[in-house]
Design a protein around this motif. Structure first.
Motif, PDB file in Angstrom:
ATOM      1  N   ILE A   1      45.428  42.914  41.391  1.00  0.00           N
ATOM      2  CA  ILE A   1      44.328  41.709  40.825  1.00  0.00           C
ATOM      3  C   ILE A   1      43.057  42.197  41.455  1.00  0.00           C
ATOM      4  CG2 ILE A   1      43.771  39.458  40.694  1.00  0.00           C
ATOM      5  CD1 ILE A   1      46.764  38.749  40.180  1.00  0.00           C
ATOM      6  N   SER A   2      42.978  42.221  42.693  1.00  0.00           N
ATOM      7  CA  SER A   2      41.760  42.318  43.207  1.00  0.00           C
ATOM      8  C   SER A   2      41.017  43.911  43.033  1.00  0.00           C
ATOM      9  CB  SER A   2      41.842  42.274  44.895  1.00  0.00           C
ATOM     10  OG  SER A   2      42.694  43.232  45.467  1.00  0.00           O
ATOM     11  N   GLN A   3      41.861  44.855  43.159  1.00  0.00           N
ATOM     12  CA  GLN A   3      41.387  46.171  42.684  1.00  0.00           C
ATOM     13  C   GLN A   3      40.971  46.516  41.299  1.00  0.00           C
ATOM     14  OE1 GLN A   3      40.335  47.705  45.445  1.00  0.00           O
ATOM     15  NE2 GLN A   3      41.049  45.734  46.015  1.00  0.00           N
ATOM     16  N   GLU A   4      41.861  45.810  40.139  1.00  0.00           N
ATOM     17  CA  GLU A   4      41.577  45.883  38.883  1.00  0.00           C
ATOM     18  C   GLU A   4      40.370  45.073  38.587  1.00  0.00           C
ATOM     19  OE1 GLU A   4      41.358  46.802  34.731  1.00  0.00           O
ATOM     20  OE2 GLU A   4      42.306  47.870  36.539  1.00  0.00           O
ATOM     21  N   LEU A   5      40.289  43.922  39.167  1.00  0.00           N
ATOM     22  CA  LEU A   5      39.076  43.148  39.119  1.00  0.00           C
ATOM     23  C   LEU A   5      37.702  43.818  39.399  1.00  0.00           C
ATOM     24  CD1 LEU A   5      38.055  40.087  38.354  1.00  0.00           C
ATOM     25  CD2 LEU A   5      38.313  39.788  40.774  1.00  0.00           C
TER      26      LEU A   5
END
Length: 399
Positions: free
Chosen positions: A258-262
């Motif tokens: 989630i953090s890295q795709e965000l």
């Protein structure tokens, strides 16, 4: 799952959070209830004492996390997924019931926003779980709830419209189960599935595994909206965001997906959201003190009152992220008196969030928190180190 017994074990009221008002696909008449009308809030005699017990539970969660991670995290919304800088624009020509509080006049404000996962225990990104956003808007003038001298307005949201922590007693019961089963989440989940309000209590674990830029977000609880009462919603506006609404994060996705795709999405797109108000019109169908009951959005529609915009940027800057994690706080009780939080869960948050902040600062060695008043006070961005992690199933991650 459906709740076989439709009764809240603590209040005797209907417990099914999926109950709606039965709007017959048409909006209500448009009669708005004053924030101080009889029945909007009812405070039980023992509420303050129960709130103290809940606050102590969440402080213990913080120390249990500290023992695992050697850093004191928030009591809730503890896992940062990204931090961004943007603009909050209040629309012009709003009708009188919407043109209230900070929305009384059109204008554009600087803002910062944090994406987070809110479970009291850190969990991987590839499982269903509640996620939320917290925003701090700068330059909002008016009488403040706590009489602060900073012209800021805070808002917090979660990605489902109701909340299982519907009152202090229910919160205590659910937190007690989690504390006893801290290292046995399967048993915790089983106990929640056996509750009389199981449909609400288990909802967080059944949410779609979406990317955060495509999620709807809800205030869940109600607030003063000037002379009236409203809940708020934040909904994706950008075409690329809407196109991703039905994308599902797979079970075998990396633990930090989630953090890295965000981060990847914010770097490559302008990200926009609508900010909407859902007005209180019927206390029987729209209770304020029980946020386990959904306000039917067909009968009581969300009406857009502002737009949030983020130009392409890095949402994973170390200085910004760590500063938010350790030094600042977002609390909806920090803001205009005309947007005072209402209802039992908000009265509980007022105490729990303050005590959580105090413990986090003390354990991490800080004397006080920072309340920024402008973008100029945000840490200067720096480069993000990137390291390969060959033996952990994670996206290449910024430190």
């Amino acid at each position: 799952m459906s709740c076989p017994v439709m009764q809240n074990p603590n209040t005797g009221e209907k417990a099914n959070g999926t109950i709606k008002a039965g709007g017959q696909d048409r909006p209500a008449e448009g009669t708005y209830i004053s924030w101080d009308a009889p029945g909007v809030e009812t405070i039980p005699d023992d509420e303050a004492e129960k709130i103290k017990e809940v606050s102590a539970q969440f402080n213990r969660f913080q120390m249990m996390n500290f023992n695992e991670h050697h850093h004191c995290l928030r009591g809730t919304h503890l896992k940062t997924q990204g931090c961004v800088i943007g603009k909050f624009t209040v629309h012009a020509d709003l009708p009188p019931h919407l043109a209230q509080g900070m929305f009384a006049k059109p204008g554009s404000y600087d803002m910062i926003m944090r994406y987070s996962s809110l479970t009291p225990k850190l969990v991987p990104d590839n499982i269903p779980a509640p996620r939320g956003i917290g925003m701090k808007i700068f330059g909002v003038k008016g009488e403040k709830i706590w009489g602060e001298d900073k012209d800021t307005q805070d808002w917090t949201f979660n990605n489902y419209s109701v909340l299982e922590l519907r009152d202090p007693q229910t919160t205590y019961d659910i937190a007690d189960s989690l504390e006893k089963n801290w290292n046995d989440l399967a048993t915790f989940a089983k106990e929640q599935s056996e509750r009389v309000d199981a449909d609400v209590a288990t909802m967080g674990g059944q949410l779609p595994r979406q990317h955060m830029y495509a999620m709807p977000e809800y205030s869940q609880s109600a607030y003063r909206h000037g002379k009236n009462v409203a809940k708020y919603g934040v909904f994706p506006l950008g075409s690329e965001q809407k196109a991703a609404e039905n994308q599902v994060i797979p079970d075998d996705a990396p633990i930090n997906i989630i953090s890295q795709e965000l981060r990847n999405f914010h770097l490559n797109h302008k990200v926009t959201y609508s900010f909407c108000a859902q007005m209180l019109q019927n206390l029987e169908e729209q209770p304020v003190d029980d946020i386990g009951i959904e306000w039917d959005a067909k009968k009581y529609p969300f009406e857009q009152i502002a737009t949030i915009e983020f130009e392409p940027q890095d949402s994973w800057i170390p200085e910004f992220r760590v500063w938010w994690d350790d030094r600042i706080t977002v609390n909806s009780w920090h803001g205009l008196k005309e947007h005072t939080p209402l209802g039992s869960t908000n009265r509980m948050r007022r105490v729990v969030y303050a005590e959580s902040r105090k413990l986090r600062l003390r354990v991490n060695g800080f004397k006080d928190y920072i309340e920024p008043s402008a973008l100029s006070e945000i840490p200067v961005p720096g480069p993000v180190p990137q390291l390969e992690l060959p033996y952990q199933h994670a996206v290449k991650s910024g430190a």
